[in-house]
Write an enzyme that holds these catalytic residues in place. Sequence first.
Site, PDB file in Angstrom:
ATOM      1  N   ARG A  35       0.861  -1.311  -0.087  1.00  7.00           N
ATOM      2  CA  ARG A  35       0.027   0.072   0.183  1.00  7.00           C
ATOM      3  C   ARG A  35       0.825   1.202  -0.135  1.00  7.00           C
ATOM      4  O   ARG A  35       0.543   2.206  -0.539  1.00  7.00           O
ATOM      5  CB  ARG A  35      -0.827  -0.035   1.239  1.00  7.00           C
ATOM      6  CG  ARG A  35      -2.065  -1.146   1.207  1.00  7.00           C
ATOM      7  CD  ARG A  35      -3.359  -0.500   1.203  1.00  7.00           C
ATOM      8  NE  ARG A  35      -4.674  -1.671   1.020  1.00  7.00           N
ATOM      9  CZ  ARG A  35      -5.366  -1.596   1.775  1.00  7.00           C
ATOM     10  NH1 ARG A  35      -5.333  -0.997   2.909  1.00  7.00           N
ATOM     11  NH2 ARG A  35      -6.265  -2.568   1.765  1.00  7.00           N
ATOM     12  N   ASP A 139     -14.871  11.561  11.619  1.00  4.39           N
ATOM     13  CA  ASP A 139     -13.779  10.389  11.127  1.00  4.39           C
ATOM     14  C   ASP A 139     -12.286  10.953  11.246  1.00  4.39           C
ATOM     15  O   ASP A 139     -12.248  12.230  11.590  1.00  4.39           O
ATOM     16  CB  ASP A 139     -13.989  10.565   9.618  1.00  4.39           C
ATOM     17  CG  ASP A 139     -13.288   9.081   9.230  1.00  4.39           C
ATOM     18  OD1 ASP A 139     -14.140   7.906   8.951  1.00  4.39           O
ATOM     19  OD2 ASP A 139     -12.104   9.083   9.242  1.00  4.39           O
TER      20      ASP A 139
HETATM   21  C1  LIG Z   1     -15.030   1.353   6.215  1.00  8.44           C
HETATM   22  S1  LIG Z   1     -15.226   3.024   6.792  1.00  8.44           S
HETATM   23  C2  LIG Z   1     -16.760   2.775   7.462  1.00  8.44           C
HETATM   24  C3  LIG Z   1     -17.725   3.975   6.842  1.00  8.44           C
HETATM   25  C4  LIG Z   1     -19.256   3.656   7.426  1.00  8.44           C
HETATM   26  N1  LIG Z   1     -19.040   3.694   8.746  1.00  8.44           N
HETATM   27  C5  LIG Z   1     -19.699   2.508   6.928  1.00  8.44           C
HETATM   28  O1  LIG Z   1     -19.712   1.405   7.667  1.00  8.44           O
HETATM   29  O2  LIG Z   1     -19.897   2.583   5.783  1.00  8.44           O
HETATM   30  C6  LIG Z   1     -14.004   2.941   8.165  1.00  8.44           C
HETATM   31  C7  LIG Z   1     -13.765   4.453   8.528  1.00  8.44           C
HETATM   32  O3  LIG Z   1     -13.174   4.552   9.949  1.00  8.44           O
HETATM   33  C8  LIG Z   1     -12.114   5.529  10.120  1.00  8.44           C
HETATM   34  N2  LIG Z   1     -11.238   5.291  11.041  1.00  8.44           N
HETATM   35  C9  LIG Z   1     -10.189   4.454  11.143  1.00  8.44           C
HETATM   36  N3  LIG Z   1      -9.466   4.409  12.255  1.00  8.44           N
HETATM   37  C10 LIG Z   1     -10.064   5.508  12.780  1.00  8.44           C
HETATM   38  C11 LIG Z   1     -10.026   5.928  14.320  1.00  8.44           C
HETATM   39  N4  LIG Z   1      -8.920   5.629  15.104  1.00  8.44           N
HETATM   40  N5  LIG Z   1     -10.799   7.084  14.597  1.00  8.44           N
HETATM   41  C12 LIG Z   1     -11.939   7.512  13.831  1.00  8.44           C
HETATM   42  N6  LIG Z   1     -11.958   6.924  12.586  1.00  8.44           N
HETATM   43  C13 LIG Z   1     -11.012   5.898  12.394  1.00  8.44           C
HETATM   44  C14 LIG Z   1     -11.474   5.703   8.534  1.00  8.44           C
HETATM   45  O4  LIG Z   1     -10.878   6.755   8.258  1.00  8.44           O
HETATM   46  C15 LIG Z   1     -12.793   5.176   7.633  1.00  8.44           C
HETATM   47  O5  LIG Z   1     -13.297   6.333   6.985  1.00  8.44           O
END
Ligand SMILES: C[S@@+](CC[C@H](N)C(=O)[O-])C[C@H]1O[C@@H](n2cnc3c(N)ncnc32)[C@H](O)[C@@H]1O
Length: 270
Positions: A35, A139
């Site tokens: 990545r 986020d």
């Molecule tokens: C797969 S997306 C999920 C989006 C939505 N909740 C859904 O289920 O469709 C995961 C998100 O978690 C965020 N994320 C990852 N680590 C995080 C953290 N420590 N605190 C807040 N957000 C985080 C990422 O930036 C990403 O946008």
Amino acid sequence: MTVLKESTFRRFQSLMHETVGLDFPHSKRPLINARLSPRLAQLGMPSFEAYYELISGPNDGGEFQMTVDLLTTNETYFFREPAHYELLAKELSRERPRAVSVWSAASSFGDEAYSTAMLLADLKAQGQIGEDWQILATDISDRVLRSAMQAVYPEERLRQVSAERRRRYCLRGFGPSEGLAQIHPKLRERVRFGWLNLSKPMEDLGPFDVIFLRNVLIYFDAGTKSQVVDRVLSQLRPGGLFFIGTAEGRPVCNTPLQAISHGAFRKLAS
Ligand SMILES: C[S@@+](CC[C@H](N)C(=O)[O-])C[C@H]1O[C@@H](n2cnc3c(N)ncnc32)[C@H](O)[C@@H]1O
């Protein structure tokens, strides 16, 4: 081609764990290599060691955020896991609350928050909930938050939104914006976006009536996962609804929860 040495991998591993709670077991070394390699090439960085110095230093120019983005997935779409929205509509129609406050706690590009906004606007129009409803969406990625605030989506992403809702809540692009749709300002004004790291202590944001914490727990190790769940649940009122991804199992936490259906729980009074 640059190679991610074992010792450098371990430095990335602890940086990501300490700062954002992300868990990269040893098996993920090839993934990190794959990545990040194109990004190193793009920046003309000679080695992973040099890249590590950049992202862990004070003058990273936003590159640390870029690394988090590259190592996690922001995949999301409107009305993902539709059973959760059906359950929410059913519960709210039964309770008929005057006010509803929702938190989309890893909102990515905002699809989850705007899907919920469409649902709440419909329930308000049907007289099932009161006028006072609002959504907070947070986020860790600035990039997705900037995009979420613009609220412009390829129509493909709206495939699970009914034609009727698209007519009511989306503005269709034309000319150079053909194939794109923007969420109507009457919904956008109900959704606030903010940056928040779930793996660190947070200020009081709630109490919320509903919290979505879907498809983000997968990034954390077991200990961080239960800390995050308890921290997030401390912002939910007793009796409030809590949603995680349907494939994420029952969360291990100290907060008493009643399971309602796959990935859906009610917080019990402790
Ligand atoms: C797969 S997306 C999920 C989006 C939505 N909740 C859904 O289920 O469709 C995961 C998100 O978690 C965020 N994320 C990852 N680590 C995080 C953290 N420590 N605190 C807040 N957000 C985080 C990422 O930036 C990403 O946008």
